[in-house]
Write a protein that holds these residues in place. Structure first.
Motif, short mmCIF file in Angstrom:
data_model
loop_
_atom_site.label_atom_id
_atom_site.label_comp_id
_atom_site.label_asym_id
_atom_site.label_seq_id
_atom_site.Cartn_x
_atom_site.Cartn_y
_atom_site.Cartn_z
N LYS A 37 16.97 28.94 9.55
CA LYS A 37 16.88 30.02 10.54
C LYS A 37 17.66 31.26 10.12
CE LYS A 37 15.80 27.31 14.65
NZ LYS A 37 16.12 27.06 16.06
N GLY A 38 18.01 31.36 8.83
CA GLY A 38 18.67 32.57 8.36
C GLY A 38 17.68 33.72 8.30
N GLY A 39 18.17 34.94 8.49
CA GLY A 39 17.30 36.10 8.47
C GLY A 39 17.95 37.28 7.76
N VAL A 40 17.12 38.08 7.10
CA VAL A 40 17.59 39.27 6.41
C VAL A 40 16.72 40.44 6.83
CG1 VAL A 40 18.10 40.33 4.17
CG2 VAL A 40 18.31 37.85 4.44
N ALA A 41 17.35 41.53 7.28
CA ALA A 41 16.61 42.71 7.73
C ALA A 41 15.91 43.41 6.57
CB ALA A 41 17.55 43.66 8.46
N ASP A 42 15.10 44.39 6.90
CA ASP A 42 14.27 45.06 5.89
C ASP A 42 15.05 46.06 5.05
OD1 ASP A 42 13.32 48.04 7.29
OD2 ASP A 42 14.22 46.51 8.56
N ASN A 43 14.51 46.33 3.87
CA ASN A 43 15.02 47.37 2.97
C ASN A 43 16.48 47.19 2.58
OD1 ASN A 43 12.73 49.53 2.67
ND2 ASN A 43 12.78 49.00 4.86
N LEU A 44 16.92 45.93 2.44
CA LEU A 44 18.28 45.64 2.04
C LEU A 44 18.32 45.08 0.63
CD1 LEU A 44 19.73 43.95 5.27
CD2 LEU A 44 19.83 46.36 4.59
N VAL B 268 21.54 38.88 8.46
CA VAL B 268 22.12 39.95 7.65
C VAL B 268 21.49 41.28 8.04
CG1 VAL B 268 22.31 40.87 5.32
CG2 VAL B 268 22.67 38.44 5.72
N LEU B 269 22.33 42.26 8.37
CA LEU B 269 21.85 43.57 8.80
C LEU B 269 22.25 44.68 7.86
CD1 LEU B 269 22.61 43.27 12.63
CD2 LEU B 269 20.47 42.79 11.45
N SER B 270 22.96 44.35 6.78
CA SER B 270 23.37 45.37 5.80
C SER B 270 23.43 44.74 4.42
CB SER B 270 24.74 45.96 6.18
OG SER B 270 25.73 44.95 6.24
#
Length: 355
Positions: A291-298, A312-314
């Protein structure tokens, strides 16, 4: 079925005791019968051996197998690595043989390498190329022009879209979808979502003359490297202009989503329900918990570890271990959690009701 001595050779170790014992299967210690290999890779697991009838076991390095009443044993310094070799020896295989089922359909110009197997009701599009020893299960769809590397195994119900290239020895588990369109849409005018970074969500949403979503078509396809595992029900979306790319040796669990234009490095490991948003780059050997998630364009550096259910947001530098939402370095997240647990006591003291 193999003997204990043959299994020991496959594990690059020596057999202890009677190596001629035949092994039908692996089993937990309490459930193991006389022809089973009990898996007891720690003293705690070995406590259950007397409940079963095992005559042979896979044990931790230095275990006293004779004191456990066994006739033979194999010991391993690294249990999980031993399990990888043992499971390969005992695995009966996927059951997909060579040859083309009479119900399969092959389009014009399909190229088949030596020893290819194609199962019932599968459809191979025109101009697709299947390398030597490829195995295709039942009800699989391979789009026109797709390229499937040698030794790749595609289980039943998989969908491989256009402009997809799979490397050698990949495994696609049931109902995976490789090469669906990316989730990419735009509007004629900036949306409330687009403006939110500037406005911080303040003010009224804009009035849009044309609020309809216009599809940005996916032209880039997907490229999987060699030895990539894709889990059941997982989707890897096509890139917009360039391909979405998954590096050599990457292992992606069930029900994951890799969005358009993502680049995943070599030997990454993603547990179930991981989601990677569009145009993000993941460095080599990164591990993401369930259920881990990574935001876009990182950009996520190499050797990052992201704990389960973390978001992750950054950008994340190489080598970091991250946890939480929003994800923070592990030590900082643990301190924050401890501080949060202390808050009720602190508030009670400040109000004069605590001790």
């Amino acid at each position: 079925m193999p003997t204990l001595a043959e299994i020991a050779r496959a594990l690059s170790t020596e057999v202890k005791g009677d190596g001629s014992l035949s092994v039908d299967r692996a089993a937990e210690p309490a459930e193991a019968g006389p022809r089973d290999l009990a898996i007891a890779l720690s003293p705690k697991w070995a406590e259950s051996l007397p409940k079963g009838r095992a005559e042979a076991a896979l044990l931790w390095d230095g275990a006293d197998w004779q004191a456990m009443g066994l006739k033979g044993a194999i010991t391993a310094p690294r249990g999980r690595l031993a399990m990888a070799s043992l499971s390969a020896v005992l695995d009966p295989g996927h059951g997909m043989g060579e040859g083309i089922d009479e119900t399969a359909r092959l389009g014009e110009g399909v190229e088949l390498g030596a020893g290819v197997g194609i199962g019932p009701f599968s459809v191979i599009g025109a101009g697709a190329r299947l390398g030597e020893g490829v195995r295709i299960g039942a009800h699989v769809t391979i789009a026109a022009g797709a390229v499937i590397g040698a030794g790749t195994v595609i289980h039943p119900g998989v969908r491989v879209g256009p402009n997809v290239r799979l490397g050698a020895r990949c495994i696609l588990h049931p109902n995976a979808v490789i090469g669906a369109d990316g989730f990419s849409f735009t509007t004629a005018e900036p949306t409330h979502q687009e403006l939110s970074r500037e406005t911080m969500g303040e003010g009224e949403p804009p009035v849009m003359a044309d609020p309809s979503w216009h599809k940005i078509h996916s032209l880039g396809g997907v490229e999987l490297g060699d030895d990539v595992d894709i889990g059941a029900g997982t989707a890897v979306d096509s890139g917009t202009i360039r391909a979405t790319r998954i590096g050599d040796g990457a292992k992606i669990d069930n029900l994951c989503h890799i969005a358009h234009n993502v680049i995943v490095g070599r030997h990454c490991l993603f547990a179930a329900q991981t989601g990677i948003a569009g145009s993000t780059t993941i460095g080599d050997r990164t591990v993401i918990g369930g259920k881990g998630g990574v935001a876009d364009n990182l950009t996520i550096g190499a050797d990052v570890v992201l704990g389960g259910a973390s978001i992750v947001l950054s950008n994340v530098p190489a080598g970091r271990v991250m946890l939480g939402y929003p994800a923070m370095p592990l030590a900082r997240q643990v301190e924050s959690y401890k501080a949060l647990r202390r808050l009720p006591r602190i508030l009670a003291r400040l109000s004069g009701t605590g001790s």
